[in-house]
Design an enzyme around this catalytic site. Structure first.
Site, mmCIF file in Angstrom:
data_model
loop_
_atom_site.group_PDB
_atom_site.id
_atom_site.type_symbol
_atom_site.label_atom_id
_atom_site.label_comp_id
_atom_site.label_asym_id
_atom_site.label_seq_id
_atom_site.Cartn_x
_atom_site.Cartn_y
_atom_site.Cartn_z
ATOM 1 N N GLY A 116 8.682 -3.375 -1.263
ATOM 2 C CA GLY A 116 9.906 -2.565 -1.372
ATOM 3 C C GLY A 116 11.068 -3.230 -2.073
ATOM 4 O O GLY A 116 12.208 -2.782 -1.942
ATOM 5 N N SER A 117 10.793 -4.271 -2.861
ATOM 6 C CA SER A 117 11.930 -4.926 -3.524
ATOM 7 C C SER A 117 12.565 -4.014 -4.577
ATOM 8 O O SER A 117 13.793 -4.016 -4.753
ATOM 9 C CB SER A 117 11.523 -6.275 -4.131
ATOM 10 O OG SER A 117 10.594 -6.109 -5.172
ATOM 11 N N ASN A 118 11.760 -3.196 -5.254
ATOM 12 C CA ASN A 118 12.354 -2.237 -6.206
ATOM 13 C C ASN A 118 13.155 -1.164 -5.475
ATOM 14 O O ASN A 118 14.224 -0.761 -5.944
ATOM 15 C CB ASN A 118 11.269 -1.579 -7.067
ATOM 16 C CG ASN A 118 10.876 -2.452 -8.242
ATOM 17 O OD1 ASN A 118 11.634 -2.583 -9.192
ATOM 18 N ND2 ASN A 118 9.710 -3.068 -8.155
ATOM 19 N N ASN B 246 7.514 7.002 -11.992
ATOM 20 C CA ASN B 246 6.809 5.845 -11.438
ATOM 21 C C ASN B 246 7.146 4.619 -12.275
ATOM 22 O O ASN B 246 7.438 4.735 -13.467
ATOM 23 C CB ASN B 246 5.293 6.095 -11.493
ATOM 24 C CG ASN B 246 4.487 4.948 -10.929
ATOM 25 O OD1 ASN B 246 4.803 4.400 -9.877
ATOM 26 N ND2 ASN B 246 3.439 4.552 -11.644
ATOM 27 N N HIS C 10 5.340 1.011 -13.405
ATOM 28 C CA HIS C 10 4.041 0.340 -13.419
ATOM 29 C C HIS C 10 4.210 -1.037 -14.076
ATOM 30 O O HIS C 10 4.876 -1.155 -15.110
ATOM 31 C CB HIS C 10 3.015 1.178 -14.189
ATOM 32 C CG HIS C 10 1.647 0.592 -14.108
ATOM 33 N ND1 HIS C 10 0.825 0.788 -13.018
ATOM 34 C CD2 HIS C 10 0.982 -0.214 -14.953
ATOM 35 C CE1 HIS C 10 -0.301 0.115 -13.211
ATOM 36 N NE2 HIS C 10 -0.232 -0.493 -14.379
HETATM 37 C C1 GAR Z 1 5.921 -3.377 -8.613
HETATM 38 O O1 GAR Z 1 5.670 -4.458 -9.488
HETATM 39 C C2 GAR Z 1 5.461 -2.085 -9.222
HETATM 40 O O2 GAR Z 1 5.580 -2.047 -10.615
HETATM 41 C C3 GAR Z 1 4.018 -2.067 -8.825
HETATM 42 O O3 GAR Z 1 4.000 -2.555 -7.506
HETATM 43 C C4 GAR Z 1 5.050 -3.505 -7.370
HETATM 44 C C5 GAR Z 1 5.811 -3.162 -6.103
HETATM 45 O O4 GAR Z 1 6.722 -4.164 -5.778
HETATM 46 N N1 GAR Z 1 3.479 -0.743 -8.901
HETATM 47 C C6 GAR Z 1 2.209 -0.510 -9.196
HETATM 48 O O5 GAR Z 1 1.393 -1.394 -9.378
HETATM 49 C C7 GAR Z 1 1.841 0.978 -9.279
HETATM 50 N N2 GAR Z 1 0.552 1.147 -9.851
HETATM 51 P P1 GAR Z 1 7.862 -3.889 -4.726
HETATM 52 O O6 GAR Z 1 7.182 -3.230 -3.517
HETATM 53 O O7 GAR Z 1 8.417 -5.215 -4.369
HETATM 54 O O8 GAR Z 1 8.841 -2.986 -5.371
#
Ligand code: GAR
Length: 189
Positions: A12-14, A102, A104
């Site tokens: 969940g950092s994003n 989304n 990616h």
């Molecule tokens: C992020 O790097 C995002 O781009 C990726 O998961 C990570 C989540 O990080 N998403 C995918 O791979 C989707 N196919 P976060 O939970 O720290 O935001």
């Protein structure tokens, strides 16, 4: 104030970055976080940031209108998938055309599709000795990682990079560009 709903499955950092970015600029507010994973780090982040966060299961997502109704009640201007790993049902996509985006962690169409998420992506990029990687922000459709691209940003992959160091570079791009792209889209809705 515009309204955002975030779906997340992991750390969940994003999601946190988007919440704090819009707390500062006040154009939008994250009104709800939805997760399919009862162990997701995003749950603690939501608690700390006082954003409502709800957990749902496969049945609620794919075999009922429960999640769809919850999202509709939240009246989002934009729905953000931030590390969300389940494919969205067509009913959700149909109700929110061009309103679900989304992020990616690769330069799609490379390294997309089922099973390509998180560190798996960076491991594959390094195994293939790619010279560059990056991020793709895109609309979603019913196929994994195939909707129209909104923005891509690149980073260099150096010969000494590991999946973890590449993940860090890619995360840095995500934190920099995801809120800006969301802001630009919100100005049009
Ligand atoms: C992020 O790097 C995002 O781009 C990726 O998961 C990570 C989540 O990080 N998403 C995918 O791979 C989707 N196919 P976060 O939970 O720290 O935001």
């Amino acid at each position: 104030m515009k309204r955002l709903v975030i779906f997340a499955s992991g750390n969940g950092s994003n999601a946190e970055r988007v919440i704090t970015y819009f707390r500062e600029n006040k154009l939008a507010e994250v009104v709800l976080i939805l997760t399919n994973n009862p162990k997701a780090g995003v749950i603690d982040r939501a608690k700390r940031l006082s954003v409502p966060c709800e957990i749902f299961d496969r049945k609620a997502f794919y075999e009922s209108d429960q999640v769809l109704t919850r999202v509709q009640d939240a009246q989002p201007d934009l729905i953000i998938l931030a590390g969300f790993l389940w494919k969205c049902p067509s009913s959700l996509i149909a109700h929110f055309p061009d309103q679900i985006i989304n992020i990616h962690p690769s330069l799609l169409p490379k390294y997309g599709g089922k099973g390509m998420y998180g560190l798996h992506v960076h491991e594959a990029v390094i195994a293939n000795q790619e010279k560059e990687s990056g991020i793709t922000i895109h609309y979603i459709n019913e196929h994994y990682d195939q909707g129209a691209v909104i923005r891509q940003e690149k980073t260099i992959v150096s010969p000494t990079d590991t999946p973890d160091s590449l993940a860090q570079k890619v995360h840095a791009l995500e934190y920099q560009y995801f809120p800006i792209v969301i802001e630009q889209l919100l100005q049009k809705v």
